[in-house]
Design a protein around this motif. Sequence first.
Motif, PDB file in Angstrom:
ATOM      1  N   ASP A   1      -4.373 -40.525 -22.405  1.00 23.12           N
ATOM      2  CA  ASP A   1      -5.388 -40.852 -21.403  1.00 23.12           C
ATOM      3  C   ASP A   1      -6.425 -39.743 -21.262  1.00 23.12           C
ATOM      4  OD1 ASP A   1      -4.022 -43.199 -20.960  1.00 23.12           O
ATOM      5  OD2 ASP A   1      -3.036 -42.512 -19.116  1.00 23.12           O
ATOM      6  N   ASP A   2      -5.985 -38.502 -21.439  1.00 18.49           N
ATOM      7  CA  ASP A   2      -6.900 -37.354 -21.356  1.00 18.49           C
ATOM      8  C   ASP A   2      -7.665 -37.116 -22.658  1.00 18.49           C
ATOM      9  OD1 ASP A   2      -6.217 -36.745 -18.719  1.00 18.49           O
ATOM     10  OD2 ASP A   2      -4.572 -35.422 -19.312  1.00 18.49           O
ATOM     11  N   HIS A   3      -7.343 -37.904 -23.689  1.00 15.89           N
ATOM     12  CA  HIS A   3      -7.941 -37.753 -25.025  1.00 15.89           C
ATOM     13  C   HIS A   3      -7.619 -36.393 -25.636  1.00 15.89           C
ATOM     14  CE1 HIS A   3     -10.166 -41.438 -24.253  1.00 15.89           C
ATOM     15  NE2 HIS A   3     -10.575 -40.930 -23.103  1.00 15.89           N
ATOM     16  N   PHE A   4      -6.405 -35.901 -25.364  1.00 18.07           N
ATOM     17  CA  PHE A   4      -5.978 -34.603 -25.873  1.00 18.07           C
ATOM     18  C   PHE A   4      -5.053 -34.728 -27.082  1.00 18.07           C
ATOM     19  CE2 PHE A   4      -6.228 -32.360 -21.443  1.00 18.07           C
ATOM     20  CZ  PHE A   4      -7.607 -32.466 -21.488  1.00 18.07           C
ATOM     21  N   LEU A   5      -4.414 -35.878 -27.263  1.00 16.76           N
ATOM     22  CA  LEU A   5      -3.356 -35.991 -28.250  1.00 16.76           C
ATOM     23  C   LEU A   5      -3.909 -36.158 -29.657  1.00 16.76           C
ATOM     24  CD1 LEU A   5      -0.226 -36.145 -28.406  1.00 16.76           C
ATOM     25  CD2 LEU A   5      -0.472 -38.631 -28.432  1.00 16.76           C
ATOM     26  N   PHE A   6      -3.392 -35.378 -30.603  1.00 16.90           N
ATOM     27  CA  PHE A   6      -3.722 -35.595 -32.012  1.00 16.90           C
ATOM     28  C   PHE A   6      -2.534 -36.265 -32.690  1.00 16.90           C
ATOM     29  CE2 PHE A   6      -2.027 -31.258 -31.754  1.00 16.90           C
ATOM     30  CZ  PHE A   6      -1.080 -31.231 -32.771  1.00 16.90           C
TER      31      PHE A   6
ATOM     32  N   GLY B   1     -20.426 -40.499 -33.028  1.00 21.44           N
ATOM     33  CA  GLY B   1     -20.076 -41.330 -31.891  1.00 21.44           C
ATOM     34  C   GLY B   1     -19.143 -40.565 -30.980  1.00 21.44           C
ATOM     35  N   THR B   2     -18.974 -41.041 -29.769  1.00 21.43           N
ATOM     36  CA  THR B   2     -18.144 -40.330 -28.801  1.00 21.43           C
ATOM     37  C   THR B   2     -16.658 -40.520 -29.066  1.00 21.43           C
ATOM     38  OG1 THR B   2     -18.318 -42.221 -27.294  1.00 21.43           O
ATOM     39  CG2 THR B   2     -19.891 -40.415 -26.999  1.00 21.43           C
ATOM     40  N   ARG B   3     -16.306 -41.322 -30.067  1.00 23.88           N
ATOM     41  CA  ARG B   3     -14.901 -41.511 -30.423  1.00 23.88           C
ATOM     42  C   ARG B   3     -14.454 -40.586 -31.542  1.00 23.88           C
ATOM     43  NH1 ARG B   3     -14.520 -48.173 -30.451  1.00 23.88           N
ATOM     44  NH2 ARG B   3     -14.924 -48.476 -28.226  1.00 23.88           N
ATOM     45  N   GLY B   4     -15.279 -39.605 -31.878  1.00 25.13           N
ATOM     46  CA  GLY B   4     -14.884 -38.630 -32.877  1.00 25.13           C
ATOM     47  C   GLY B   4     -15.561 -38.842 -34.213  1.00 25.13           C
TER      48      GLY B   4
END
Length: 237
Positions: A54-59, A188-191
Amino acid sequence: PFSTLGKLLKGPKASFGVEKTDGIGCVRTFQSDLAGQYYPLTGMNESVRQQLVDDHFLFVSGDRNLTVAGMERDWPEGRGIFHNEKKTFLIWVNEEDQLRIISMQMGGDVKGVFERLAKGIKAVGDSVKKESGKDFCLDSKYGYIHSCPTNLGTGMRASVHVDLPGWTAYSVDKLKARCEELHLQPRGTRGESGGQTGHTYDISNKHRLGYSEVELVQKMIDGVNTLWEEDKKYQKE
């Protein structure tokens, strides 16, 4: 604003020869605003995993280039994520490089993000030295060495998310060409591989080699300001 850079430790191994414990101990000793918690990927419970998603931290695993190079050996052992209490300072352990140091926050305080990054690099470097006796891998000609050759030099990517509706309506291809002229890289904002969505872009410095960290941050700031001014003109057309 968002700043990230990778670090390899000096020695005979790069990420393809990483040991399961490399880089982990150095993230446990931070003080003050950098203090936080380390979350190992091995044995991670579902609530923690979902919060990191949810925090967009996980790889995650699955990058073919990393797999072929042996950088995902023993996955997920030896991998993890550290973040401070405010979630403005992060470290990815053994994702691609042994350490990926990240400073980020909402708003437009690029200076604050960069200052935290510099403070974090110093803290990580000191901790690594104390734990292992090693320094970051630095070459007198090529700068800091990383797993990916495109990161030779500073290894730093400084970026902001910015809305460019005028440029988007005018031409995305011409926006990309303009970014090239300004030594910027639009995403893009998704990487990097997530594609473009809407008119919000992640704009960062294109170069890593041949410039100092301060110069690259300034290039990003100046370039984004230029794009923003040009965007306002295109919105009126």
